[in-house]
Design a protein around this motif. Structure first.
Motif: not given
Ligand SMILES: [Zn+2]
Ligand SMILES: [Zn+2]
Ligand SMILES: [Zn+2]
Length: 230
Positions: A110, A116, A140, A142, A144
């Protein structure tokens, strides 16, 4: 947050003591003791993971709000404080369900060099939910964007059905929103191609389309190579 940290620290210390006891003395039947030790190690990993996650969050928010020089310093301190062991542990904990990944791990690369990991079933659920929103990219947790090549490279066969659906979405999106995409004039055919300078070609064809031969050519180029000769 400090309170939480203290709580973590206390539990962490207790676990370390217990681990020490089980490692050095026989206080339980051997099998039980081994299981206990396994459990303790697992809990230690989870606590480290929680701490890492919190750090990730702190770094992420600092990256958003601070100029680039300060980002580097905060990342440096993180690297110093946490050994590579923690990173290895983190890679075995699922970002979605927070549980240890024993098998079918999918790792994503990411933004900001974070890795991750997910259970492939957990990532499948995430993808399914994103597909419900007619997405053309997967993300993701997060935020990304997930590069699809990663999924293929890791041979995550459970996920391929969702990746295929995503590619269908991308194709439909292109057909709808890109002016240079031409579809085969045969309604039953899925063939499409990208036309360079489609505007220019069209205006030229209209100018010279008096003779029957020219008209024939124009309709002929609306078909894909396969349908053209059927
Ligand atoms: Zn991620
Ligand atoms: Zn999971
Ligand atoms: Zn065709």
């Amino acid at each position: 947050m400090n309170q939480m940290n203290e709580e973590f620290q206390q539990k962490f210390q207790q676990l370390l003591q217990l681990k020490d006891i089980y490692n050095t003395r026989e206080v339980l039947p051997l099998r039980m003791q081994r299981l206990k030790l396994f459990d303790i190690n697992f809990q230690l990993k989870q606590i480290r993971h929680q701490q890492q996650k919190r750090l990730d969050q702190i770094i992420n928010s600092s990256i958003k709000s601070q100029p680039s020089q300060q980002i580097e310093t905060s990342q440096d301190t993180v690297t110093k404080q946490f050994s590579s062991q923690i990173i290895v542990d983190q890679q075995n904990i699922c970002l979605s369900c927070d549980k240890y990944i024993f098998e079918k791990r999918v790792e994503l690369f990411c933004q900001n060099k974070f890795h991750h990991s997910y259970h492939s079933t957990c990532l499948a659920t995430i993808m399914k939910n994103q597909l419900k929103l007619e997405c053309i990219y997967f993300y993701c947790l997060c935020k990304s964007q997930i590069k699809i090549g990663q999924i293929f490279k890791q041979r995550a066969v459970d996920l391929e059905v969702y990746v295929n659906k995503l590619m269908e979405n991308q194709l439909n999106y292109m057909k709808k929103s890109l002016p240079n995409i031409k579809l085969c004039a045969n309604k039953d055919c899925d063939f499409f191609w990208v036309c360079k300078n489609s505007g220019k070609i069209r205006s030229q064809s209209y100018k010279t389309s008096q003779s029957p031969l020219k008209i024939y050519r124009i309709s002929y180029v609306n078909y894909c190579p396969t349908c053209r000769f059927q």
